[in-house]
Structures are given as structure tokens and as C-alpha cells.
Design a protein around this motif. Structure first.
Motif, PDB file in Angstrom:
ATOM      1  N   PRO A  44      40.024 -29.926  48.654  1.00 20.78           N
ATOM      2  CA  PRO A  44      39.542 -29.724  47.223  1.00 20.78           C
ATOM      3  C   PRO A  44      40.814 -29.542  46.446  1.00 20.78           C
ATOM      4  N   GLN A  85      34.900 -25.948  47.940  1.00 25.08           N
ATOM      5  CA  GLN A  85      34.052 -27.124  47.727  1.00 25.08           C
ATOM      6  C   GLN A  85      32.970 -26.884  46.612  1.00 25.08           C
ATOM      7  N   PRO A 109      32.422 -33.776  53.528  1.00 27.53           N
ATOM      8  CA  PRO A 109      32.236 -32.369  53.073  1.00 27.53           C
ATOM      9  C   PRO A 109      31.914 -31.439  54.268  1.00 27.53           C
TER      10      PRO A 109
END
Lengths: 497, 374
Positions: free
Chosen positions: A86, A144, A164
């Protein structure tokens, strides 16, 4: 939002990372972008999200051609990307990270931002995002969530997520998936999921697009089975029926070339435990599995580049557990890494200097002899280049052949990471010809490859890695790509035990 | 095509010199002086008589030694900022011998120089071990060790090495004549022995980097330590040996300062020569052959500009300005060169993907990975 990619091309030097990609993404759907490492999926997503420019091609959104440079412009057009790591500022709090990147004047408007942060995060079930917590104290999953919330508040209508589910907990994954479904199915957003975790793709996606070697292989609607997806990712060509007659004249010798006894090996992402393996002289072991499933740990342990946390390793009967890489070399090992110019070749040195490095060990280098030897080696290994060329000016195939020329002529054991990576069919066949010749003199070979047909064609035995778990296929001639695909996807049933 | 690229190469070599001269000239005009007179004075300051010229040579000797040492560490991919401290330690070790032993000059001088080499090498080895074993980047380790070396020398000067009858805290007592390097003549005060040493060192460094296994391993380690390791090069040993070699040369340079230039040990004995050596090496893009030449130009400019203050009431730091611009412009043109000259492509039969080579870098970047990794 509907997105259409037309004839997208992107080259990095000689690598055609995206080769004429045509794709349409419908709003309201979750689309999985699949492909092995290096297939070009990340490049494509970076182009769409403005992190990279395209060489040629067009991006259309809702019937309008758009042309933007930079992530900020992409966000203005409604496309936001959640990077694997991130993009937040560790020293800031959640609220401060939420505020930066927002449109607005000089005043930060903390109060309004705080309300908005709360509102969005609660809507998607991100309940533990406290505005005043410093980023450094958050888990990857929470960071995230913050990125998603931030992108949404910036008006993003298309959300791209790059791997992810790496590094987040199972509960966070559930929350994330629910949020993504909510975004796509109820709010009409487009969600693009880049992943090589097939289980995630199967659980979440409405359709998939598969890339291989820079080209779009195809798209299909979900559901699909792991096996079908693997077949698309790795190619459906059946392996050549005629296998080399491997295994002939191979008698179990009293001392194996290498033997691992209940070794525990810690790889980058996974740990392989209790791995026992005997490799006979002249045997070829192929390692299959998605990247980072533990193969690289085994390969590197076989040449002493990583030391086993437990268990023993023997080379030709000598216990070499914990010995250095150079000791393994002296014992007759040879190692070829996947990244040629990162590991193996020294950019900036000439071909002659490379040859001298592995042949001229006396204090004063005899450059004339080294140059003669280089010329011979270039001829023998069919390397297109001059002795005085710098190694980085050679093409990939020539670099690979050069790497082969640098290896000892009769090693006990060759350990090769993706020996034909990035090579065309001819070059790949040539490399294997060389390897099989060495094998005929008793060299044992352990190699990994993302190409299943390469593994099926050349291996005597296959080890399939899935998340650090190893399944052995004792007779490679009696397996097929289907079975391999299943094992790679983590279905251990039906393995020929 | 070939002619064009040759012209480009020459142009890019001359360009930084011209640019820095132009900028310095503008600067001189800006402070209201006559540039021609300034350059005239600098020239005379350096070359007007044999005394002035001897001053230049005395600066050139340690500067060349340091530059050659730094070329070794740069080849191994190491930014040996600690060269100043290595010089200081060389000076300290030589001073210890000079103050402790009563020996005839033919014995004492070699002992002093050998001890200076050991002192510099140990100090360099310290930076090397910090890097390879403990992961302290050599720049940070070097800066710390520089400061430490100065503290050590100041302590010795003001404490243990003070004569019992009391002396100055700004320097040790003068060394006995037998401990000093003899000058060539009264007219031309330069040490012959030092000149010989510089010549030998120069040849040794050029030949070692070109023709020995050691040089080849250094080069491979500097360009890509990871690959070098996989090809069987003991990269850690390689890096440490580069540190040691550079430390030895810096040690000799340091000893020259105390055994000839000053005749005693003073604080900050290195006088910034090590740092100047870094600039020299940057300017010659790590080519040993050119180091003595550029070092000489630097020494002449510095020596010559001392006259500016007397003759023109200008600050002598103008020389520093000129040098600074020279290096800055050289680095800029190096960047320009990397852009203008595309990497030559050997005839390639197969269109296969490979990582495009990094842009040409005349100076090896700080080493990525020289660790106890094997």
C-alpha cells in the motif's frame, strides 16, 4: 463504468510485455486478471491506472477515448489501483493518509474528512480503521482497507487490486471480498483483481482474462475449475508424446549425487518441511508449482545458498549441511539462476572477463589464453557476440548460452532455475540438448520451470510444490498436464503416489 | 557513425572543463575582478619558481596516492569516504615510530612507512568489517571513523606525545632529522623517495587492475556482487582486500604529510586531501591512468590560488569553487553521455526478452550486496 482497451502495446527493451491486448471490462463485475509472473498482467494494470505509459493503443471509457499520464489523472478518470504494498506514509495517522491526495484547498478539513472516512469504512465493514492510529501500527490488511477507502472517496469507479490477499488474515480476506462484491454488484463499479491465487479468483470473480507471455490468451465467464484455469495460464498444448528415452541405463548408484534428509527449508514466502530427496547421477528432477511455492528454496538449498533450518544435505556422500556456496561449487555443483543479469552474469564485464573469472585462477591473468578460450567457447556454445562485447549487450538467448558456457563441463549436479526462461523454441531446445549431453555423462539435474510441458518432457521425476507442500510424481512419463495442473492448484488427490 | 561518436566522446570530455571555466569567470566578474589577472596569478602561484612548483608537487604526492587507493575501492564498488581517517591513522602510526625509535634514517624511514601502511590498512579494514559483517554502509562507517581518527590524533598530540618539559597542544615536537624524508635539494624541496613510491604505486595499481585475478575479482564484485558470488568469487574477501589496499596507500599519504610536509604530527593532518581524492576519482571516471594528471591539475590550482589573496585580495577558496564546478560538470556530462550513447547491441539472432542493461555508469555505484552471504 465500461472500459475498453484497444491494441495495447508496451515494450521494455526487447521484452514485449503487452502485445496487442484487446479487452473490455463491464461495470458491475469482478474480473480476474490471470497469468504467471512475467505474463504482462501487472504492466497492463499499471498502464490502466496511469503508473506506466503505453507505447501504442487506446483506452476508452464509456465510449470516450481517454488519454492520461500519471496516477493522479487516472484517478480523475475514475481508475484507482491498490498496490501490493500500500502506498501510504508510515509516519502519518490513518486520517492524515486519508486526507492526502484529496482535492481541496489549503485547509485540511479534518472534521469533514473524519466523518467521511468513518462513513465509507463502515459502509464496507472496515470497522477497525481508527482514524488516529499511526500507519506503522496497522496490519497490511488494514492498510489495504484504508487505501480502498481513500480511493473510493476520491471518486474511483474502477478499482484495481494487485495480489490483495498476500499477507492478510483469513478474516480480513472475508471482509475484503464482501466489500468488493458490494462495490461491484450493488454499486456498479468495475473491480479488477490481479492474482495468481486461483482459489481467490474462483471464489470472487465473475469472469477472468488470461495473459501469457504478453498476449491475451482469452477470457471466460466463471465459474471455472482450477484445472481449467491452469490450462489457460500454462497453455493447452499437449506435451509431445515422444519423450526422450530418459532413465535408460540409469542404475541406482550406491552414492546419490545429492541427498536431502528431512530438510526444512525456509523460502521467501513459504517453508518446506521434512523434505527428503535422493537424486541419482544422471537423473533429472523437475520442480513444478506456482512461483514462490517452495521450489526456489529447494533449488537454492541444493547449492548451499540457503542453509536448511533442520535436516541434512549430502553431496556425493559427503555431509555438506551448512557449508558455503563456494564449498558446494568445489564439490562439483553448478547453479543457474532465473535472473541472468541479476544473478549469474556481471553487467559491465566483457565475455572474456567472464570466461577468465571461471577459468583463470592464477594471480596474473593470461588474457591471450582467456581470449582464445572465449573464442572457442563462443563457437562451441553458439553464442553470438565478440569476446570484447559486454555481456549486457547480448540478447537473452545468447546470455543464456553464455551462462551455460560458464558452467563446469562435467558437474556432479546442475541446479537450474527456469533454464529456458524467455527463450524461443529453438534456443530452448538447444539448451536442453546441452543439458541432456551432460546428463549422459552422469550429471544430475534439478530444474524448475513454469512451463509444464518442459517439465513433463525432460524430467525423470517431478516434484510438485503447493504452498510449501511437496507431492512427488515418481514416473514423469506417466503423468500429464492435467494431473500436474491439479497438483499445482493444490488438489493433492489423484496424485500418483 | 564512428567519427561522430568519437567527436561526441571528445566533446563530452572537454565540455565540463569549458563550462566550469566559464562559470568561474562569470563569478570573478561578478565580484568585480579581472578573470585574466586571476588565472595569470594562479598560474604564477603554481609555476613561477621551483619553490612554488615544489609546493604543488608536495600536494600532488599524497593526493595521487589517495586517488589511486580510492580507484581500487571504487572498482570494488565501495565509496571509501573513510580515506581521510585512513590517512590520519597512517600519519599517527608513522609519528609513533618517529617519536619512539632512535634508529639511523635508512632503517627508520622504511619502518615508519610500513607502520603507516599498517595503520591505514587497519583503519580501512575496520570500515570493511563494519560493512561486510555488520551491514554498516561504508559511507557512514567511514565518516564515523574519520571523526574518530581525528580525535585519536588530537588526544595523542595534546596528551601522551607531549614532551615532559611541556610543548604546544597544536602539534607534537618536531621529529628528529633521521625520522624525516630528505628533500631533493634546498631549491626544490620534494622527497625523491616519495616520488619513487608514487611511481611504483601507480604502475602497480594500473597493472593489478588490468592484469591480475585480484583486479578481475574486484571488478566483478563492484559491478554485481551477487553474480560475482555465484560465479565463485569470494566477494567478501574481495571487498576487504580493496579496503586494505586503499588503506595502505592512504597510510603512505598520511605519513608523507608528517614525515615531510610538516615534520611533526598536527591535528587534521590529512588536510582534506582524501576528500579531494574522491573528486579526482569522480572526475577521471575511475581510470587509474588519468588520476595522476588530474591530481596534478588540482594540486596546481590549489597551490596557485594561495597567491590570490596576496596579489589580488581575493579569497583563495576560489580554487575550491573552480574544482567544485569542474566535478559537478563532469558528473553532469557523465549523465549526458549515458543518455546520448545508446548501449551497443551485439548482433542478436533471437528476439528474446532479457532485462535491458542498466545505463552505462562510469563510476560503479555503491556495492549492493557484499555480505557474508555465501
Amino acid at each position: 463504468m465500461n472500459i475498453e482497451l484497444r491494441h495495447i502495446h508496451k515494450r521494455f527493451g526487447p521484452v514485449h510485455a503487452n502485445n496487442d491486448i484487446n479487452l473490455t471490462f463491464q461495470g458491475g463485475r469482478i474480473i480476474g486478471i490471470l497469468g504467471e509472473n512475467g505474463a504482462g498482467k501487472s504492466t497492463l494494470m499499471k498502464i490502466l491506472s496511469g503508473f506506466q505509459s503505453l507505447d501504442s493503443g487506446e483506452i476508452w471509457m464509456d465510449g470516450q477515448r481517454v488519454d492520461y499520464t500519471g496516477p493522479e489523472a487516472a484517478i480523475e478518470h475514475g481508475v484507482g489501483m491498490l498496490q501490493q504494498d500500500p502506498l501510504d506514509v508510515a509516519a502519518f495517522t490513518v486520517l492524515e493518509n486519508f486526507i492526502y491526495g484529496q482535492r481541496g484547498g489549503l485547509s485540511l478539513g479534518r472534521k469533514a474528512a473524519r466523518d467521511r472516512l468513518k462513513e465509507i469504512s463502515w459502509r464496507f465493514g472496515f470497522f477497525d480503521l481508527d482514524p488516529d492510529t499511526p500507519i506503522a501500527q496497522l496490519s497490511i490488511g488494514q492498510r489495504q482497507q484504508l487505501e480502498i477507502v481513500r480511493l473510493l472517496s476520491q471518486g474511483v469507479k474502477t478499482l484495481i487490486l494487485d495480489e490483495p490477499t498476500t499477507g492478510i488474515s483469513a478474516e480480513q480476506k472475508v471482509v475484503l471480498f464482501n466489500a468488493l462484491r458490494e462495490l461491484a454488484h450493488n454499486e456498479g463499479m468495475t473491480v479488477l483483481l490481479v492474482s495468481h491465487k486461483l482459489e481467490d479468483v474462483i471464489a470472487l470473480c465473475d469472469e477472468v482474462a488470461v495473459l501469457r507471455a504478453g498476449r491475451l490468451v482469452g477470457t471466460r465467464a466463471m465459474p471455472a475449475t482450477t484445472r481449467e484455469l491452469v490450462a489457460m495460464m500454462f497453455g493447452q498444448e499437449l506435451p509431445p508424446v515422444k519423450r526422450e528415452p530418459v532413465g535408460e541405463g540409469l542404475r541406482p548408484s550406491p552414492t546419490p549425487a545429492i541427498e536431502l534428509d528431512r530438510a526444512q527449508l525456509r523460502g521467501k514466502r513459504v517453508t518446506v518441511s521434512e523434505l527428503s530427496l535422493r537424486v541419482q547421477p544422471g537423473e533429472i528432477i523437475g520442480l513444478a508449482g506456482l512461483e514462490g511455492s517452495g521450489q526456489e528454496a529447494l533449488l537454492r538449498a541444493c547449492v548451499g545458498l540457503i542453509k536448511p533450518q533442520a535436516g541434512r544435505i549430502q553431496l556425493c556422500g559427503e555431509d555438506v549441511t551448512g557449508k558455503s556456496y563456494r564449498h558446494f561449487l568445489r564439490c562439483g555443483c553448478a547453479f543457474g539462476a532465473a535472473g541472468r543479469l541479476e544473478e549469474g552474469l556481471v553487467g559491465g564485464l566483457t565475455l572474456t572477463e567472464h570466461i577468465a573469472l571461471v577459468n583463470e585462477y592464477q594471480p596474473v591473468v593470461d588474457w591471450n589464453r582467456a581470449r582464445r578460450l572465449t573464442q572457442e567457447q563462443l563457437k562451441q556454445y553458439n553464442v553470438r557476440g565478440r569476446p570484447d562485447s559486454r555481456i549486457e549487450t547480448l540478447s537473452g538467448g545468447n546470455q543464456q548460452r553464455m551462462l551455460m558456457a560458464l558452467m563446469p563441463p562435467k558437474p556432479v549436479l546442475m541446479v537450474l532455475e527456469q533454464p529456458t526462461r524467455g527463450l524461443d523454441v529453438d534456443s530452448a531446445r538447444w539448451i536442453w540438448q546441452q543439458l541432456l549431453e551432460r546428463r549422459a555423462t552422469g550429471t544430475a539435474i534439478i530444474f524448475s520451470s513454469p512451463e509444464l510441458d518442459e517439465i513433463v518432457t525432460y524430467s525423470d521425476r517431478i516434484l510438485v510444490f503447493y504452498a510449501g507442500r511437496v507431492t512427488e510424481i515418481p514416473d514423469a512419463s506417466r503423468t500429464n498436464i492435467d494431473e500436474l495442473g491439479r497438483l499445482i492448484g493444490g488438489h493433492s488427490d489423484g496424485a500418483a503416489q | 557513425m564512428k567519427n561522430r561518436s568519437l567527436a561526441l566522446q571528445i566533446g563530452l570530455t572537454v565540455l565540463p572543463i569549458l563550462l566550469s571555466l566559464v562559470i568561474t569567470t562569470l563569478l570573478i566578474l561578478a565580484v568585480g575582478s579581472d578573470p585574466r589577472a586571476v588565472f595569470q596569478n594562479v598560474w604564477e602561484g603554481a609555476f613561477r619558481d621551483s619553490r612554488a612548483f615544489a609546493g604543488v608537487v608536495n600536494f600532488w604526492i599524497p593526493l595521487t596516492l589517495c586517488s589511486l587507493g580510492l580507484i581500487i575501492t571504487f572498482t570494488a564498488g565501495l565509496w571509501n569516504i573513510g580515506v581521510e581517517g585512513q590517512m590520519a591513522m597512517g600519519a599517527v602510526f608513522a609519528s609513533w615510530a618517529a617519536l619512539s625509535f632512535r634508529l639511523p634514517a635508512p632503517v627508520l624511514v622504511p619502518v615508519e612507512i610500513v607502520l603507516a601502511m599498517i595503520g591505514g590498512a587497519l583503519w580501512a579494514l575496520l570500515a570493511g568489517v563494519l560493512k561486510t559483517r555488520l551491514g554498516v554502509h561504508e559511507i557512514f562507517g567511514g565518516v564515523a571513523l574519520n571523526a574518530l581518527a581525528n580525535v585519536v590524533s588530537i588526544y595523542l598530540i595534546s596528551g601522551p606525545w607531549q614532551p615532559p618539559e611541556g610543548g604546544s597542544v597544536r602539534a607534537t615536537p618536531p621529529f628528529p632529522t633521521d625520522a624525516l624524508l630528505p628533500p631533493l635539494s634546498d631549491e626544490f624541496k620534494v622527497s625523491l623517495l616519495a616520488l619513487v613510491i608514487v611511481g611504483v604505486v601507480f604502475l602497480a595499481v594500473v597493472l593489478a587492475l588490468r592484469g591480475t585475478r585480484w583486479g578481475l575479482e574486484l571488478k566483478a564484485t563492484g559491478k554485481n556482487a551477487r553474480s560475482a558470488l555465484l560465479l565463485g568469487v569470494p566477494t567478501e574477501r574481495s571487498a576487504l582486500s580493496a579496503f586494505i589496499a586503499c588503506g595502505m596507500l592512504a597510510g603512505i599519504a598520511g605519513s608523507y604529510r608528517v614525515l615531510f610536509t610538516y615534520g611533526n604530527l598536527r591535528p587534521l593532518v590529512s588536510g582534506g586531501i582524501g576528500f579531494l581524492g574522491l573528486l579526482v576519482v569522480l572526475l577521471v571516471a575511475n581510470r587509474a591512468l588519468w588520476a595522476p594528471v588530474v591530481a596534478f591539475v588540482f594540486a596546481a590550482i590549489l597551490g596557485g590560488s594561495a597567491r590570490l589573496k596576496v596579489a589580488m585580495q581575493l579569497d583563495a577558496s576560489l580554487a575550491g569553487v573552480l574544482q567544485g564546478f569542474l566535478v559537478l560538470m563532469a558528473l553532469l556530462t557523465n549523465g549526458l553521455r549515458a543518455r546520448l550513447t545508446p548501449p551497443a547491441q551485439a548482433d542478436s539472432r533471437d528476439e528474446t526478452p532479457h532485462r535491458s542493461g542498466e545505463t552505462f555508469q562510469p563510476i560503479t555505484p555503491p556495492s549492493q550486496e557484499i555480505k557474508a552471504h555465501e
